[in-house]
Design a protein around this motif. Structure first.
Motif, PDB file in Angstrom:
ATOM      1  N   UNK A   1       0.894  -1.155   0.000  1.00 38.01           N
ATOM      2  CA  UNK A   1       0.000   0.000   0.000  1.00 38.01           C
ATOM      3  C   UNK A   1       0.929   1.201   0.000  1.00 38.01           C
ATOM      4  N   UNK A   2       0.608   2.222  -0.789  1.00 41.93           N
ATOM      5  CA  UNK A   2       1.455   3.418  -0.865  1.00 41.93           C
ATOM      6  C   UNK A   2       0.594   4.659  -0.749  1.00 41.93           C
ATOM      7  N   UNK A   3       1.107   5.649  -0.031  1.00 46.08           N
ATOM      8  CA  UNK A   3       0.465   6.952   0.082  1.00 46.08           C
ATOM      9  C   UNK A   3       1.508   8.012  -0.246  1.00 46.08           C
ATOM     10  N   UNK A   4       1.130   8.954  -1.093  1.00 43.68           N
ATOM     11  CA  UNK A   4       1.999  10.085  -1.423  1.00 43.68           C
ATOM     12  C   UNK A   4       1.592  11.270  -0.554  1.00 43.68           C
ATOM     13  N   UNK A   5       2.580  12.065  -0.146  1.00 41.63           N
ATOM     14  CA  UNK A   5       2.278  13.226   0.685  1.00 41.63           C
ATOM     15  C   UNK A   5       3.216  14.366   0.339  1.00 41.63           C
ATOM     16  N   UNK A   6       2.815  15.576   0.723  1.00 43.49           N
ATOM     17  CA  UNK A   6       3.591  16.777   0.407  1.00 43.49           C
ATOM     18  C   UNK A   6       4.581  17.079   1.512  1.00 43.49           C
ATOM     19  N   UNK A   7       5.737  17.509   1.079  1.00 53.99           N
ATOM     20  CA  UNK A   7       6.775  17.998   1.976  1.00 53.99           C
ATOM     21  C   UNK A   7       6.945  19.490   1.726  1.00 53.99           C
ATOM     22  N   UNK A   8       7.789  20.110   2.525  1.00 45.55           N
ATOM     23  CA  UNK A   8       8.031  21.538   2.356  1.00 45.55           C
ATOM     24  C   UNK A   8       8.495  21.855   0.938  1.00 45.55           C
ATOM     25  N   UNK A   9       9.351  20.980   0.370  1.00 43.43           N
ATOM     26  CA  UNK A   9       9.873  21.198  -0.979  1.00 43.43           C
ATOM     27  C   UNK A   9       9.642  19.966  -1.839  1.00 43.43           C
ATOM     28  N   UNK A  10       8.399  19.674  -2.184  1.00 42.75           N
ATOM     29  CA  UNK A  10       8.130  18.557  -3.069  1.00 42.75           C
ATOM     30  C   UNK A  10       7.211  17.527  -2.460  1.00 42.75           C
ATOM     31  N   UNK A  11       7.359  16.294  -2.931  1.00 42.66           N
ATOM     32  CA  UNK A  11       6.502  15.201  -2.486  1.00 42.66           C
ATOM     33  C   UNK A  11       7.361  14.000  -2.103  1.00 42.66           C
ATOM     34  N   UNK A  12       6.778  13.132  -1.302  1.00 41.82           N
ATOM     35  CA  UNK A  12       7.408  11.868  -0.937  1.00 41.82           C
ATOM     36  C   UNK A  12       6.293  10.844  -0.819  1.00 41.82           C
ATOM     37  N   UNK A  13       6.641   9.609  -0.570  1.00 39.48           N
ATOM     38  CA  UNK A  13       5.619   8.588  -0.340  1.00 39.48           C
ATOM     39  C   UNK A  13       6.136   7.564   0.652  1.00 39.48           C
ATOM     40  N   UNK A  14       5.189   6.880   1.278  1.00 42.56           N
ATOM     41  CA  UNK A  14       5.535   5.826   2.223  1.00 42.56           C
ATOM     42  C   UNK A  14       4.682   4.608   1.921  1.00 42.56           C
ATOM     43  N   UNK A  15       5.166   3.454   2.400  1.00 41.95           N
ATOM     44  CA  UNK A  15       4.534   2.180   2.062  1.00 41.95           C
ATOM     45  C   UNK A  15       4.544   1.218   3.248  1.00 41.95           C
ATOM     46  N   UNK A  16       3.606   0.273   3.185  1.00 38.99           N
ATOM     47  CA  UNK A  16       3.653  -0.924   4.020  1.00 38.99           C
ATOM     48  C   UNK A  16       3.387  -2.111   3.107  1.00 38.99           C
ATOM     49  N   UNK A  17       3.881  -3.262   3.495  1.00 38.08           N
ATOM     50  CA  UNK A  17       3.581  -4.470   2.736  1.00 38.08           C
ATOM     51  C   UNK A  17       2.105  -4.815   2.933  1.00 38.08           C
ATOM     52  N   UNK A  18       1.444  -5.182   1.848  1.00 35.21           N
ATOM     53  CA  UNK A  18       0.007  -5.481   1.914  1.00 35.21           C
ATOM     54  C   UNK A  18      -0.301  -6.616   2.880  1.00 35.21           C
TER      55      UNK A  18
ATOM     56  N   UNK B   1       3.109  16.118   8.523  1.00 37.62           N
ATOM     57  CA  UNK B   1       2.935  15.524   7.201  1.00 37.62           C
ATOM     58  C   UNK B   1       3.207  14.033   7.146  1.00 37.62           C
ATOM     59  N   UNK B   2       4.286  13.600   7.749  1.00 38.91           N
ATOM     60  CA  UNK B   2       4.635  12.175   7.725  1.00 38.91           C
ATOM     61  C   UNK B   2       3.650  11.357   8.546  1.00 38.91           C
ATOM     62  N   UNK B   3       3.280  11.860   9.721  1.00 34.18           N
ATOM     63  CA  UNK B   3       2.326  11.136  10.560  1.00 34.18           C
ATOM     64  C   UNK B   3       0.962  11.060   9.881  1.00 34.18           C
TER      65      UNK B   3
END
Length: 176
Positions: free
Chosen positions: A96-113, A133-135
């Motif tokens: 599962x992946x979620x994209x999120x905004x950072x101060x300068x751009x975007x990032x994403x985090x994942x967990x195994x399904x 943002x990360x939380x």
């Protein structure tokens, strides 16, 4: 009254001005890890608090990367599973992946399904809450996995940045 174990942690946190860039006052929690009795006291406080407030917890979810320092130890104390939330591309298999905004751009985090089952009760753990943002991304990821977030837990909360406003779940923080 603040628990003396938390006061001991607070005394060891090192403030690092202008790191990692000018204008940032970095809260270095690594000196706590170098002091076994203070580190153990911190883990005990966090586990005791979760046990008292969220006895139904089944999984501790730790955020990349400093949530990995506390999450597994809390999970061991509570005799529950630990699941890491990683940055994009760090986990094998389906995620599962979620994209999120950072101060300068975007990032994403994942967990195994296959790491979480729908309906499981989780507490999300990290070392520090700043802008949130990360939380928030981790909470969104848990919702994508269809689990129940009981609470978010951080050792340090930078209240001035109002990260708590991004989080719709209960937040446990110990040092402000």
């Amino acid at each position: 009254m603040t628990d003396p174990r938390i006061l001991a942690v607070k005394e060891l946190i090192e403030l690092c001005p202008d790191f990692p860039k000018p204008g940032i006052l970095f809260q270095n929690i690594f000196p706590v890890l170098r002091n076994p009795s203070v580190f153990k006291g911190l883990i005990d406080v966090l586990a005791e608090d979760i046990r008292a407030k969220y006895p139904a917890v089944e999984v501790i979810v730790g955020l990349d990367s400093r949530g990995f320092l506390f999450g597994p130890m809390i999970a061991q104390e509570l005799n529950v599973a630990f699941v890491p939330v990683r940055k994009k591309g760090k986990l094998p298999g389906e995620t599962h992946r979620v994209e999120y905004s950072l101060e300068y751009g975007k990032d994403s985090c994942e967990i195994q399904k296959n790491s979480l089952q729908p309906g499981q009760k989780v507490v999300i753990v990290d070392d520090l809450l700043a802008t949130g943002g990360t939380m928030k991304a981790a909470c969104d990821l848990m919702e994508a996995a269809k689990v129940e977030v009981l609470a978010c837990l951080v050792v340090i909360e930078l209240k001035v940045l109002k990260g708590k406003d991004q989080i719709k779940y209960p937040l446990l923080s110990y040092i402000e």
